[in-house]
Design a protein around this motif. Structure first.
Motif, PDB file in Angstrom:
ATOM      1  N   UNK A  46      -1.303  21.353  -6.599  1.00 36.19           N
ATOM      2  CA  UNK A  46      -1.892  20.374  -7.528  1.00 36.19           C
ATOM      3  C   UNK A  46      -2.677  19.268  -6.829  1.00 36.19           C
ATOM      4  N   UNK A  47      -2.357  19.001  -5.564  1.00 39.80           N
ATOM      5  CA  UNK A  47      -2.944  17.838  -4.896  1.00 39.80           C
ATOM      6  C   UNK A  47      -4.064  18.200  -3.925  1.00 39.80           C
ATOM      7  N   UNK A  48      -5.056  17.315  -3.879  1.00 38.90           N
ATOM      8  CA  UNK A  48      -6.049  17.384  -2.806  1.00 38.90           C
ATOM      9  C   UNK A  48      -5.821  16.251  -1.810  1.00 38.90           C
ATOM     10  N   UNK A  49      -5.080  15.197  -2.224  1.00 36.41           N
ATOM     11  CA  UNK A  49      -4.734  14.120  -1.287  1.00 36.41           C
ATOM     12  C   UNK A  49      -3.580  14.578  -0.392  1.00 36.41           C
ATOM     13  N   UNK A  50      -3.297  13.804   0.652  1.00 41.08           N
ATOM     14  CA  UNK A  50      -2.252  14.180   1.603  1.00 41.08           C
ATOM     15  C   UNK A  50      -0.874  14.208   0.947  1.00 41.08           C
ATOM     16  N   UNK A  51      -0.069  15.162   1.401  1.00 47.23           N
ATOM     17  CA  UNK A  51       1.290  15.344   0.903  1.00 47.23           C
ATOM     18  C   UNK A  51       2.270  15.319   2.077  1.00 47.23           C
ATOM     19  N   UNK A  52       3.122  14.297   2.104  1.00 46.24           N
ATOM     20  CA  UNK A  52       4.198  14.215   3.090  1.00 46.24           C
ATOM     21  C   UNK A  52       5.505  14.564   2.376  1.00 46.24           C
ATOM     22  N   UNK A  53       6.404  15.230   3.082  1.00 45.68           N
ATOM     23  CA  UNK A  53       7.649  15.700   2.476  1.00 45.68           C
ATOM     24  C   UNK A  53       8.854  15.085   3.187  1.00 45.68           C
ATOM     25  N   UNK A  54       9.780  14.558   2.409  1.00 45.43           N
ATOM     26  CA  UNK A  54      11.022  14.015   2.946  1.00 45.43           C
ATOM     27  C   UNK A  54      11.891  15.145   3.500  1.00 45.43           C
ATOM     28  N   UNK A  55      12.415  14.944   4.698  1.00 43.90           N
ATOM     29  CA  UNK A  55      13.352  15.895   5.289  1.00 43.90           C
ATOM     30  C   UNK A  55      14.661  15.140   5.511  1.00 43.90           C
ATOM     31  N   UNK A  56      15.558  15.266   4.569  1.00 40.86           N
ATOM     32  CA  UNK A  56      16.847  14.565   4.624  1.00 40.86           C
ATOM     33  C   UNK A  56      17.861  15.381   3.824  1.00 40.86           C
ATOM     34  N   UNK A  57      18.832  15.993   4.485  1.00 41.90           N
ATOM     35  CA  UNK A  57      19.730  16.932   3.807  1.00 41.90           C
ATOM     36  C   UNK A  57      20.617  16.308   2.740  1.00 41.90           C
ATOM     37  N   UNK A  58      20.899  15.007   2.884  1.00 45.57           N
ATOM     38  CA  UNK A  58      21.835  14.352   1.945  1.00 45.57           C
ATOM     39  C   UNK A  58      21.608  12.856   1.957  1.00 45.57           C
ATOM     40  N   UNK A  59      22.171  12.176   0.954  1.00 45.02           N
ATOM     41  CA  UNK A  59      22.163  10.722   0.958  1.00 45.02           C
ATOM     42  C   UNK A  59      23.224  10.209   1.917  1.00 45.02           C
ATOM     43  N   UNK A  60      23.447   8.898   1.876  1.00 45.44           N
ATOM     44  CA  UNK A  60      24.448   8.321   2.778  1.00 45.44           C
ATOM     45  C   UNK A  60      23.835   7.850   4.072  1.00 45.44           C
ATOM     46  N   UNK A  61      24.586   7.968   5.158  1.00 45.31           N
ATOM     47  CA  UNK A  61      24.099   7.455   6.437  1.00 45.31           C
ATOM     48  C   UNK A  61      23.039   8.384   7.028  1.00 45.31           C
ATOM     49  N   UNK A  62      22.532   8.002   8.196  1.00 45.12           N
ATOM     50  CA  UNK A  62      21.417   8.734   8.805  1.00 45.12           C
ATOM     51  C   UNK A  62      21.823   9.447  10.091  1.00 45.12           C
TER      52      UNK A  62
END
Length: 230
Positions: free
Chosen positions: A51-67
């Motif tokens: 759907x997009x022509x603008x840039x698409x960045x994707x979050x890579x984070x398996x779960x919420x909580x700490x990092x």
């Protein structure tokens, strides 16, 4: 001078389309708004990419909580990056810390290398690091191109002094992108006080999970267009 840029955090396809239609420069796609964003479903990312022509960045984070990442979660992150690279997203958003609140340079560097040739943003894990100056240098050394941060406060207005300091210390080596409570009502203040180039907002102004087109347009208007010097 370059024009100021706007990234919209989106939690569904509809928001991504609204972001593009109303002048956003980039979409950060996530799942699970309540946890602050996790890795989105592959099929949704695929649909957004189409759907997009603008840039698409994707979050890579398996779960919420700490990092802090377990070995299994780290492998999960690697697999997600490999999968999304195949559909030609434009970048990734992640951030891994150690138990002591420092940046996990080994794991982050490995993911940045795996993501190549795509750019990587270190997300708001930065807002809970113990030493921000050391962490800034570590993140630059890992190869990230952007840091998303509220200035280690609950929102960008409270963190404005730290954001200004970070922009200065980064000295164009990395983009410091204010985000967290950023709205059309305060973005002009952030622009004036921090001198940042890229700004981040969900543009959600109600209890839904969908970006508001009018708010995105207002954010862009407040950023204004920087004319090239004649």
């Amino acid at each position: 001078m370059k024009n100021k840029q706007l990234e919209i955090a989106c939690f569904n396809l509809e928001s991504a389309v609204i972001a593009q239609q109303n002048g956003a420069n980039r979409v950060e796609l996530c799942a699970d708004i309540r946890s602050g964003g996790t890795t989105p479903d592959f099929e949704i990312v695929k649909a957004v990419r189409v759907a997009l022509t603008i840039d698409l960045y994707v979050m890579i984070r398996p779960r919420g909580g700490d990092f802090v990442c377990t070995d299994a979660e780290f492998q999960q992150m690697k697999k997600a990056i490999e999968s999304f690279k195949k559909i030609k997203v434009d970048g990734f958003v992640f951030g891994i810390l150690k138990e002591d609140g420092s940046v996990n340079t080994e794991q982050n560097s490995a993911l940045v290398a795996l993501a190549q040739p795509y750019s990587c943003t270190f997300h708001r894990a930065f807002d809970v690091v113990k030493n921000r100056e050391e962490s800034l240098e570590a993140i630059i050394a890992c190869g990230f191109t952007t840091i998303l941060t509220s200035g280690q406060q609950k929102d960008v207005v409270e963190g404005i002094a730290v954001l200004s300091e970070l922009v200065q210390k980064a000295n164009s080596r990395i983009v410091v992108m204010p985000g967290g409570g950023l709205r059309s009502t305060n973005i002009a203040l952030l622009k004036e006080k921090t001198g940042a180039h890229f700004y981040h907002s969900s543009a959600i102004i109600d209890q839904s999970e969908t970006a508001n087109g009018t708010e995105i347009s207002a954010l862009k208007n407040e950023l204004g267009v920087v004319q090239n010097a004649i």
